[in-house]
Structures are given as structure tokens and as C-alpha cells.
Enzyme design. Structure first.
Site, PDB file in Angstrom:
ATOM      1  N   ASP A  35      84.217  23.381  81.158  1.00  0.00           N
ATOM      2  CA  ASP A  35      85.742  22.840  81.057  1.00  0.00           C
ATOM      3  C   ASP A  35      86.650  22.923  79.936  1.00  0.00           C
ATOM      4  O   ASP A  35      86.102  23.151  78.664  1.00  0.00           O
ATOM      5  CB  ASP A  35      85.535  21.374  81.682  1.00  0.00           C
ATOM      6  CG  ASP A  35      85.185  21.400  83.139  1.00  0.00           C
ATOM      7  OD1 ASP A  35      85.122  22.327  83.825  1.00  0.00           O
ATOM      8  OD2 ASP A  35      84.705  20.188  83.386  1.00  0.00           O
ATOM      9  N   LYS A  57      90.728  22.882  83.462  1.00  0.00           N
ATOM     10  CA  LYS A  57      92.122  22.476  84.255  1.00  0.00           C
ATOM     11  C   LYS A  57      93.201  21.995  83.169  1.00  0.00           C
ATOM     12  O   LYS A  57      92.604  21.314  82.282  1.00  0.00           O
ATOM     13  CB  LYS A  57      92.068  21.556  85.336  1.00  0.00           C
ATOM     14  CG  LYS A  57      93.172  20.982  86.019  1.00  0.00           C
ATOM     15  CD  LYS A  57      93.048  20.193  87.084  1.00  0.00           C
ATOM     16  CE  LYS A  57      92.637  18.798  86.511  1.00  0.00           C
ATOM     17  NZ  LYS A  57      92.577  17.734  87.587  1.00  0.00           N
ATOM     18  N   MET A 172      93.800   9.080  82.348  1.00  0.00           N
ATOM     19  CA  MET A 172      94.539  10.155  82.703  1.00  0.00           C
ATOM     20  C   MET A 172      95.736   9.146  83.553  1.00  0.00           C
ATOM     21  O   MET A 172      96.273   9.188  84.478  1.00  0.00           O
ATOM     22  CB  MET A 172      94.087  10.706  83.741  1.00  0.00           C
ATOM     23  CG  MET A 172      92.855  11.792  83.320  1.00  0.00           C
ATOM     24  SD  MET A 172      91.781  12.489  84.499  1.00  0.00           S
ATOM     25  CE  MET A 172      90.783  10.933  84.976  1.00  0.00           C
TER      26      MET A 172
END
Length: 546
Positions: A35, A57, A172
Site C-alpha cells: 500500500d 490509494k 482519517m
């Protein structure tokens, strides 16, 4: 036979937080699917014959969808391969590791989960904020911050969460910070509750801002805080001023580029808070032919001195020496010279005493050490310094050396790199000695993935670039491409030795840090002193500005 999948948490950023088990899984993997939110330095520990697949991502853009990642894991496992699914933080904490494990289980594929250190606990810890404390909080909850707090069918029970848990950790949460804080206040959390937002926790770029539920949305906007960030809500935030430790380290915020194959010797910079970016531009490999070194080993008893100028010389010489079915008794009577304490330590690993470690590491210093050790000279230096430029000075020096014959009858063996300077061997011959310089190892340019480093250079996130040889610099330029010099402009450069410095300067760049001794330890000390002066200048400038 079906393969096996390891779902491995790589931690939040500091490479030291990768677990030992996670590292073992990495090293035996045939395929690594990784990732974005992890330290790319982890990839240096992977078997480089492995297949690398980026599935990150960033900014909402998916390189691979989750379904594509699941299908890739299944397909490669069915090919009988060992796969490491490398995820930032912990696989089962908002990492969708559970979904991947379900896909594998459905297909009857064996898997293991290797937990990682989550940013939910690591970022606050590195910011000096304990999630629990006997006097402040006895519970904590981790909540996804990307869920819109204003939507009608939220999965979060804000009425219970706001007052029912001591410490709240939102992951987040930057984009929704205003709606989150508003929801907490509406559901009973006092507006003056302390809040901390930590961006890039555990990394050199770590930035922490502190406010209250009422003030933090404006502070996030004012300080330009962007993802990734962790938000901590609760009384434990008050402990930050007392407990913050990471940001107090002398080299916090520094990112040092190391272009050699191993990081040995640079560990002190890490201990002081710097992050080491390993980007090897040379790889040490055996010689193409063993003919030279085998001939020297066969006649080993004919030498008076065995000279090692590097640890690599020691390792590769003894590797071949023992491979040829010799034992250490063959070296009886031969004196050993090691250039530098680290080289001497490498020799001692083989149970051999080092007879001579020269005080000076250049050719003239070496010759002086040999002659003094052998009682051949009482003069300060048997080899007069060569005048810069001027062939007349050089010719005069050579003539005096030949006449002196100080090393006549002495035989030296210097196992070394394929490409090495000839100054010392020439000096030995000029003084009447004999010297063999077989190739013990060579350096080649490795296949390097420089995408992340290019981005760091472009964004000005490299504090110091280090080069330990001309080869490391030349190879770096080749790997980086045509704009390598442009990318290095403005980056402070540390170089070992005049040859390395000359290579840098011939490219139109400036050497900012140059140790007097040509050793990694001396370079590290110079970097530390340079950073101290830099920080002092910046502090003085800030004081004058205010």
C-alpha cells in the site's frame, strides 16, 4: 499445491515499528502487494527477485480496487506462490484485511495475519500523548473519521460515544474535522476539551497541533494540515507538553539519504531522530574471475604484509580463502594492516590480531606507518609531499623514493575492489617493495526503484545526501536520469574523501559536509555538527524576525 498469503501490518511509518515476524514474512515472499501508507524503506528487506505490486490509494485514487486486490491474492496463491500483503498500520484496523481474509478463506487458501502497530496508538505516542492514564482516562475508542457525521444513517452512536469514552481517536478525520467536533459538542462533550491533530505520525515530517473541540477546525485550516492525520480528543492531550519526546530529538525532522549498500555506521543519526533513506547505488559482488585472488592465496606464505582497506576486502578475501580449503594457520608470520577501526574489527572476527592500524588513511601516511613499524626510518615521512600540479615536484619525489629503497625486499598483498586508486601500490613500488593487488570484489549498479526518492527530492524532503565514493555519486546520477543534478541543487551534500568531492564538484554541485577522516563515523559526526549550526542559525533568524 496452493500457496500461502501473509496479511502483514507494516506499522505507521517508522521502519523500526515493523515486527520481527512481519520482517520474516517479507523476506520469504515471492510476491509483495503493498500500500501507499507505509515506509517504502521496508521494501529494501524484500527478496528482490520477488514480484512487486503497488496497490496503494492516494488522494482518493485507487491503483487497484479492493476486488482487484482480492482477485490478485487468490490468483497468485493458486499458482503456488508465497504472498505478502503488506499494509500500513494494522491489517484489521480499518485496513480491510478482514475482507481480504474472507476472500482467501472462501477459496480455501491458507493465510496468516501478522498484526502491525496501528497509527491509532503510534501517532499519539510519538506526539507524547498516552491514550490512557490513571488520572485522566481509563478507556479509549478508535473511530473512522471519513464517515460524514451529518449523514442521517450514521453507524456511530454519537450520543454514547461523546461522553461514554475517555479518549477518542479518529483516523482519517481531517476532511470532516468540523462536522466531527460539532457532533461531539452537540452530544455533550465540553467545547474546551483538549484536541490534538498529528500529521504523518512517527515520521520526520510529523506535525502536531493542539487546540480544543471549538478551536481545532480553524487551526487545521490555518496550519494547512492535510491527510494523513490522527485526531485525539480527551484530557490526556494535556500531557503532551510534559511527555513529548520524539520532536525533542536533536535531529528530528532530518531525512538523510544514504547511497551505499548498507546503513552500518549511520545508526547514530537515527538514534538522534533522523530518518535514514536507504537508496543503494552500488552493489558489492564477487569478482568476475577468481584467478588473481586464487593465485595470491596459493602463494600466501610469500607475503610479509596482508593489507585491508575496507571491510568488504576482509569479507571477500576470507570467504575465498576458506572456500579454497585453507585454514587460519596459513597466515602464520604474516603481519596484518587494517585501514580504520571498523576494518580492524572485521579482521578480528576471524580470530586474527591486527598488527597495524595507521593513524592516517592516505598513501603517505600508510608508507610512514609501515616504515616506522619495521624500524626503517626515524624521519617524519619517507615520502615527500607532492607539489600540486608541477611534474617537476612529482619527478623529484619519485627519484628520492627510488634512491631510499626503504621497502626493498618486502612483499605486500592488498585484496581490494576491481576499480581502486593506484597511489598506495605505486608508492610501495617506488620505495622498492613488491605488492600484489588482486580483485577481491567489485561494485555494480543495482536495479533501483527511484520513484519515491524522486518525489522526495522534488518536494525538498531530503535534508542531506551522502556519497561515500565517486561510484555512489556517478551511479546515483545514472539512476535518477537526466535531471539528477537539477534535483540535487539545494540539497546539502556530504562526501567522503577528495575523489568523491571532486566527482560532485565536476557535476557543478557543491559539497557542504566533508569529514577530515575518510570514515562513515567521521562523516556522521560532521553531519551532526552541521545540523547543530543550521538549527542555531534558524533559531536566531526566528528570534530576530519576531
Amino acid at each position: 499445491m496452493k500457496g500461502k498469503v501473509y496479511l502483514v501490518g507494516a506499522g505507521p511509518g517508522d521502519i523500526g515499528l515493523l515486527t520481527i515476524k512481519g520482517l520474516k514474512c517479507l523476506r520469504k515472499a515471492d510476491v509483495v502487494i503493498y500500500d501507499f501508507h507505509l515506509n517504502a524503506q521496508v521494501l529494501n528487506y524484500i527478496n528482490h527477485n520477488a514480484e512487486f505490486i503497488y496497490a496503494g490509494k492516494r488522494g482518493g485514487h485507487h491503483t487497484l480496487t479492493q476486488d482487484e486486490i482480492n482477485a490478485s491474492l487468490v490468483r497468485r496463491a493458486k499458482e503456488g506462490r508465497t504472498i505478502c500483503r503488506l499494509k500500513g498500520g494494522d491489517p484489521f484496523i480499518f485496513g480491510r484485511g478482514g475482507e481480504e481474509a474472507e476472500a482467501l478463506s472462501k477459496e480455501g487458501i491458507e493465510f496468516e495475519v501478522v498484526p502491525g502497530v496501528s497509527s491509532a496508538v503510534a501517532a499519539p505516542a510519538y506526539a507524547g500523548i498516552p491514550l490512557t492514564h490513571r488520572l485522566y482516562s481509563s478507556s479509549f475508542a478508535v473511530i473512522p473519521g471519513y464517515e460524514d457525521a451529518t449523514k442521517k444513517e450514521s453507524t456511530i452512536d454519537w450520543s454514547k460515544l461523546s461522553t461514554g469514552v475517555g479518549t477518542l481517536v479518529f483516523l482519517m478525520a481531517v476532511k470532516n474535522v468540523r462536522s466531527i467536533t460539532q457532533k461531539l459538542i452537540e452530544n455533550g462533550r465540553p467545547p474546551d476539551t483538549p484536541v490534538a491533530v498529528i500529521r504523518w505520525g512517527t515520521r520526520p515530517d510529523q506535525k502536531t497541533i493542539v487546540g480544543t473541540l471549538q478551536s481545532i477546525p480553524e487551526l487545521v485550516k490555518e496550519k494547512h494540515i492535510k491527510p494523513p492525520a490522527v485526531m485525539v480528543v480527551g484530557e490526556v492531550v494535556r500531557l503532551r507538553e510534559t511527555l513529548k519526546w520524539y520532536e525533542k530529538k536533536p535531529l528530528f525532522g532530518y531525512r538523510i539519504l544514504v547511497t551505499r549498500e548498507h546503513m552500518e555506521g549511520f545508526e547514530r543519526l537515527e538514534e538522534l531522530g533522523a530518518e535514514i533513506i536507504e537508496f543503494p547505488t552500488i552493489e558489492i559482488v564477487p569478482p568476475e574471475s577468481y584467478e588473481e585472488i586464487d593465485s595470491s592465496i596459493e602463494h600466501i606464505t610469500s607475503y610479509d604484509w596482508l593489507v585491508f582497506t575496507s571491510r568488504n576486502g576482509v569479507k571477500y578475501f576470507f570467504s575465498r580463502f576458506f572456500e579454497k580449503d585453507n585454514d587460519i594457520r596459513e597466515l602464520k608470520g604474516i603481519k596484518i594492516c587494517a585501514i580504520g577501526t571498523k576494518t580492524a574489527q572485521e579482521v578480528k572476527k576471524y580470530g586474527i590480531k591486527v598488527d597495524l592500524i595507521p593513524d592516517e588513511f592516505h598513501a603517505e601516511g600508510l608508507i610512514e606507518s609501515f616504515t616506522k613499524f619495521s624500524g626503517l626510518s626515524s624521519t617524519p615521512s619517507p615520502y615527500p609531499p607532492v607539489a600540486p600540479g608541477g611534474a617537476e615536484g612529482r619527478d623529484s619525489s619519485k627519484q628520492k623514493s627510488r634512491e631510499s629503497g626503504l621497502l626493498k625486499g618486502m612483499r605486500f598483498l592488498l585484496p581490494r575492489a576491481e576499480k581502486a586508486r593506484e597511489i598506495f601500490p605505486e608508492h610501495v613500488r617506488e620505495l622498492g617493495g613488491e605488492i600484489d593487488v588482486p580483485v577481491a570484489y567489485r561494485t555494480i549498479k543495482p536495479e533501483s526503484r527511484g520513484k519515491r526518492l524522486r518525489r522526495f527530492l522534488r518536494e525538498g524532503r531530503i535534508s542531506v545526501a551522502t556519497f561515500t565514493s565517486a561510484a555512489t555519486f556517478h551511479n546515483f546520477r545514472e539512476i535518477m536520469g537526466d535531471d539528477a543534478d537539477e534535483r540535487l541543487k539545494g540539497v546539502p551534500i556530504a562526501a567522503i574523501g577528495p575523489v568523491t568531492a571532486k566527482a560532485v564538484e565536476e557535476a557543478g554541485l557543491h559539497v557542504d559536509i566533508m569529514p577530515k577522516e575518510a570514515t562513515i563515523e567521521a562523516m556522521v559526526e560532521e553531519i551532526i555538527q552541521w545540523a547543530k549550526k543550521k538549527d542555531a542559525r534558524e533559531k536566531k533568524y526566528e528570534q530576530n524576525s519576531s
